[in-house]
Design an enzyme around this catalytic site. Structure first.
Site: not given
Lengths: 63, 431, 345, 122
Positions: B243-245
């Site tokens: 999960n990068c946001v």
């Protein structure tokens, strides 16, 4: 008489008649000529609710 | 199950001709590491840098943070089971970890990523990762990769980097701390502590596709129903972040490996509570999926005989609905529930913090207001993509002051600032 | 010396009582009423440059005009601090003070100090944007309220930030993010242990409370009962004579429907929250007067109350909604109405 | 019951589902959806994303199933609008990264459609 009955309950309304839709709670344009019986039933149900004793928020459904 | 995490003190990190820890100094063989990492398909170039607490360095955009470890026993087990190593039951054994060292992967996959770590000044206060010695791995990928391929590549390479660097501690014998996590299965523990209240930890994971995924034993949690883990499994790397946001409230892999709720409950197991397990609950995009998982989680908790549950959220927005739905079902079953979530009460802190409210969500830990504005100083050095600074400052006019180079941004852009597994120490005071 | 502008209603402005509540705003370049006593408590840090006096009814019913006047005075006098009231438990005066606070604090960026009783309907609108000192429910509490308000004004004049606990004003409800000595997971486990032991605990994120109301008794003989029709669906006579807002309503309307068979033909919707086509075509779909008249003719109900009450529900502040409910309820009670059909959209 | 997608994302591929295109902002899509739900239909996806940065997106798609009025959908949509307004009080829509937001919006609708396809026989 409200469409979103959970809100009515959350503000402490004790006699609640669920209605048709937000833009026409006591009516339904799609029913055209048959709209009258629906509207009559809804208001009579509201009057019946006023004649009924309740202890807490109560939803008066059809029938 | 018994898991020992032996922590090795690292006072300094330098480049040298072998990757080893000796007398508190971690030496890294730069070329060797870069060559190994470039073997990951799709990785075209790698840059390695250091960022220590107090350095005037800004790291942006941060994709993930991982703790460098090596499994010493059982022998031969390497890496994250099911991800880049063979399938093995996690939770038993001895692991060496480089204490307070973190691998920080950067590189934007999509233009709007903005997660920032400041190692000094005002910004440093608001992220837990300004206190770790960070090895920053900038992974440049093949431009032709599609975004989800790009994300998978950066994820895989980041995990590999944490393993390769973790190997440096393989033969160490002196440790600054030795954590022992020993706990039998629920039946066994209940016989030992018959009258301690049974407690379950429900950990929600964003599972909504592209840059919003979680993985359990390598399986994308978008494809699983809620599942039961022994606490040791997560501490041993069973759960990793894809999960990068959601910068302020995503759970980085580091935070999974050192899950603060698990550690807090472990500390009281056998004294005040009987910690019977961890339930991983995916936060899906569809409402039917949310209803189904909320029902499944509350059934699982009853199956385990839970009397008390802690629920942690991941992200902000639609997951708020899952959180209160789970609370509603548990409380209606008479299971006492405490929720951990961040809130959005606006810049002035005056608006209604949680929009999805149910009377059952009555015991809540707030980990801070994601809209709180903080003012970041001018960095001497930026690791990552200065372009993403524009995302950070682009939120609204006047956020970036060219003369002084200072910039204001909201907590939601700071990595781990309002961590919803209570990894950080923000809270709310009503003025 | 910082400049203070003082706002009072017609009574404290020494113009008149309820009979003068309709007067338009006036500005006097001197301290009038409570402002005189207030001026002596400013420890030389600030001075009162003038008093703005406005009738409570005027402020609420001619809101745009009142604010325009206040805007001119602001541009002309350029005050550093504004003091309003205290309004004690006077509802319309409290709402006026809140309106003054909203203008100066939000639009003009000028700090506002005021005071009112905890149940004043104006409190909710201004407690977050101004410094509201709690007062008794009557003007007898003036001697106690003014010094506290003055102390806050002096602190503001010195450029210091007033603090609720020290300076004695209502918690403003600002949720400030600060650092705790315990990380979130520790606080969560401690809260869980308290709950498991049945001990008191304090949530860090309160859920909105859910009201409950004592249910009224059922109507025994409906054939003699007077039933009133009320709606929050924004159904008003054509042209909206009382200018009821289409959202965030500041007022409600009351119209004589005793000669009507139905609302259709005379009424329309101004509600900003739903597609108006169906209500404009047949307003009784929102407020079913036709059905009530029908039931009266059948003898099912005694009578339809003469007045139909209406307002707009969308975006209306809780404080105002409660105020409207109390005001309308009081009128219906005094008129001997037995039951109410309340429709909402 | 057939499905609809309300969207302002010109690049969106509805994967065979009929698309109601809304000209205007993310918030306009939320408003149009609410107007529709007032008269019937049920939300299949939650109107808002799972991370705050995606609230800054210029585009948003919402999956709905036709049918009778569904109170919880109306309630949820109203809260979603409130939630959107809270995040965006003083924030500007991030038009700089439109292309990536369009791609992300498509990915999340695909993710939802895939979930639904796995569970529903139709």
């Amino acid at each position: 008489m409200a469409t979103i009955t959970t809100i009515s309950e959350s503000v402490g309304a004790n006699r609640i008649v669920p209605t048709v839709a937000i833009p026409y709670p006591v009516g339904d344009p799609a029913l055209e000529s048959k709209e009258e019986p629906l509207r009559e039933e809804l208001v009579e149900r509201a009057i019946k609710a006023l004649k009924t004793d309740v202890e807490k928020p109560t939803i008066f459904k059809k029938g | 199950m018994k898991l020992e995490i032996k922590r090795i003190k690292v006072n300094d990190i330098i480049f040298g001709d072998e990757t080893i820890v000796k007398d508190g100094v971690l030496t890294l063989n730069k070329e060797e590491l870069i060559t190994e990492l470039k073997k990951v398909p799709g990785v075209v170039d790698v840059a390695l840098d250091f960022a220590f607490p107090g350095d005037e360095i800004r790291i942006i955009p941060v994709k993930d943070v991982i703790e460098p470890r090596v499994t010493v026993s059982p022998k031969g087990v390497r890496g994250f089971s099911g991800v880049n190593a063979d399938i093995v039951q996690l939770g038993d054994g001895v692991v060496h970890a480089l204490d307070e060292v973190a691998i920080v992967t950067i590189g934007d996959i999509v233009g709007f990523q903005e997660g920032v770590i400041d190692m000094w000044g005002e910004g440093a206060k608001w992220t837990p990762f300004s206190k770790t010695k960070n090895i920053v791995v900038d992974l440049k990928c093949d431009k032709s990769l599609k975004p989800h391929e790009h994300e998978a590549t950066v994820r895989e390479a980041g995990l590999l980097a944490s393993e390769l660097i973790g190997l440096a501690g393989k033969d160490c014998t002196k440790f600054v701390k030795e954590e022992v996590y020993e706990m039998g299965m629920p039946d066994e523990e209940t016989k030992k502590y018959p009258n301690l209240p049974k407690v379950v930890y429900v950990e929600m994971l964003i599972s909504q596709g592209l840059l919003h995924d979680g993985f359990c034993y390598g399986i994308n949690t978008r494809f699983t129903l809620p599942t039961l883990l022994h606490p040791n499994e997560e501490l041993d790397g069973a759960v990793i972040s894809g999960n990068c946001v959601a910068a302020c409230d995503k759970i980085t892999t580091y935070q999974h490996q050192n899950n603060s709720v698990i550690k807090s409950l472990y500390a009281r197991h056998g004294k005040d509570i009987n910690f019977v397990g961890v339930v991983i609950s995916p936060e899906l995009t569809t409402l039917d999926g949310k209803f189904r998982n909320a029902d499944f989680v509350s059934k699982l908790c009853s199956q385990l005989g839970a009397q008390g549950v802690i629920v942690s959220e991941e992200g902000y927005g639609n997951p708020d609905s899952d959180l209160v739905m789970i609370a509603e079902r548990l409380e209606k079953k008479g299971i006492v529930t405490v929720l951990i979530t961040d809130e959005c009460s606006g810049w002035d802190g005056l608006s209604q913090p949680l929009t999805d409210a149910k009377p059952e969500a009555k015991a809540v830990i707030s980990t801070g207001n994601v809209s709180k504005v903080v003012h970041l100083g001018k960095a001497k050095k930026i690791l990552g993509d200065p372009e993403s600074i524009a995302n950070l400052a682009g939120g609204w006019a006047g956020a970036y002051d060219p003369e002084t180079g200072t910039m204001s941004c909201e907590l939601n852009a700071v990595i781990g600032a309002t961590s919803e597994i209570g990894f950080h120490n923000c809270t709310i005071k009503v003025l | 010396m910082k400049k203070i502008l003082y706002y009072v209603n017609q009574f404290f402005g020494q113009i008149g009582g309820e009979d003068q509540a309709h007067i338009a705003p006036v500005y006097k370049k001197e301290a009038v009423g409570p402002a005189m006593g207030f001026a002596k408590m400013l420890e030389g840090e600030a001075e009162i440059i003038g008093t703005l006096i406005c009738g409570d009814n005027f402020f609420n019913e001619h809101n745009e005009e009142a604010l325009a006047f206040i805007k001119d005075i602001n541009e002309q006098e350029k005050p550093d601090i504004v003091v309003a009231g205290p309004a004690f438990n006077a509802g319309r005066y409290g709402v006026a003070c809140a309106g003054v606070a909203e203008f100066f604090a939000l639009e003009a960026g000028i700090p506002v100090v005021t005071g009112m009783y905890e149940e004043n309907p104006g409190l909710e609108a201004c407690r977050g944007i101004s410094y509201v000192v709690p007062t008794t429910d009557s003007a007898g509490g003036m001697r106690k309220a003014l010094p506290t308000m003055a102390k806050i004004a002096v602190k503001l004049a010195k450029g210091e930030e007033p603090v609720a606990e020290e300076d004695g004003f209502f918690l403003r409800g600002i949720r400030e993010t600060v650092f705790s000595d315990k990380i979130g997971s520790e606080r969560a486990v401690e809260m869980l242990l308290k709950r498991l032991r049945g001990e008191e605990f304090e949530t860090e994120l309160p859920m909105p409370e859910f009201d409950n109301v004592e249910p009224a008794h059922a109507i025994a003989d409906m054939s003699k009962a007077v039933i009133a029709l009320v709606t929050t669906g924004g159904i008003v006579p054509h042209g909206n004579p009382d200018h009821i807002q289409s959202a965030s309503a500041q007022k409600w309307g009351k119209y004589d429907v005793s000669k009507l068979e139905m609302l259709k033909g005379d009424y329309e919707t101004i509600h900003g929250g739903y597609d108006p086509v169906y209500a404009n075509e047949f307003p009784d779909r929102v407020a079913p007067l036709d059905q009530l008249v029908h039931l009266k003719k059948e003898g099912a109900i005694g009578d339809v109350y003469k007045y139909f009450y209406t307002t707009t529900g969308t975006g209306t502040a809780v404080g105002n909604s409660r105020k409207f409910g109390q005001e309308i309820g009081k009128e219906l009670k005094e008129a001997g109405v037995d039951g109410v059909i309340l429709t909402s959209t | 019951m057939n499905k609809l997608i309300f969207t302002n994302n010109e690049k969106l591929d509805g994967r065979g589902i009929s698309v109601i295109f809304v000209k205007g902002s993310y918030r306009r899509v939320l408003e149009e959806c609410l107007r529709y739900l007032h008269r019937g239909g049920r939300l299949l996806t939650h109107p808002n994303p799972a991370s705050i940065k995606l609230f800054h997106s210029p585009v948003r798609s919402i999956l709905i199933e036709e049918g009778s009025v569904d109170e919880s959908s109306i309630l949820l949509m109203e809260r979603a609008i409130h939630q959107y307004d809270q995040i965006m009080t003083l924030h500007e829509v991030d038009n700089r990264n439109l292309v990536h937001y369009e791609m992300m919006d498509q990915a999340h609708i695909d993710s939802a459609l895939e979930e639904l396809a796995r569970w529903q026989s139709s």
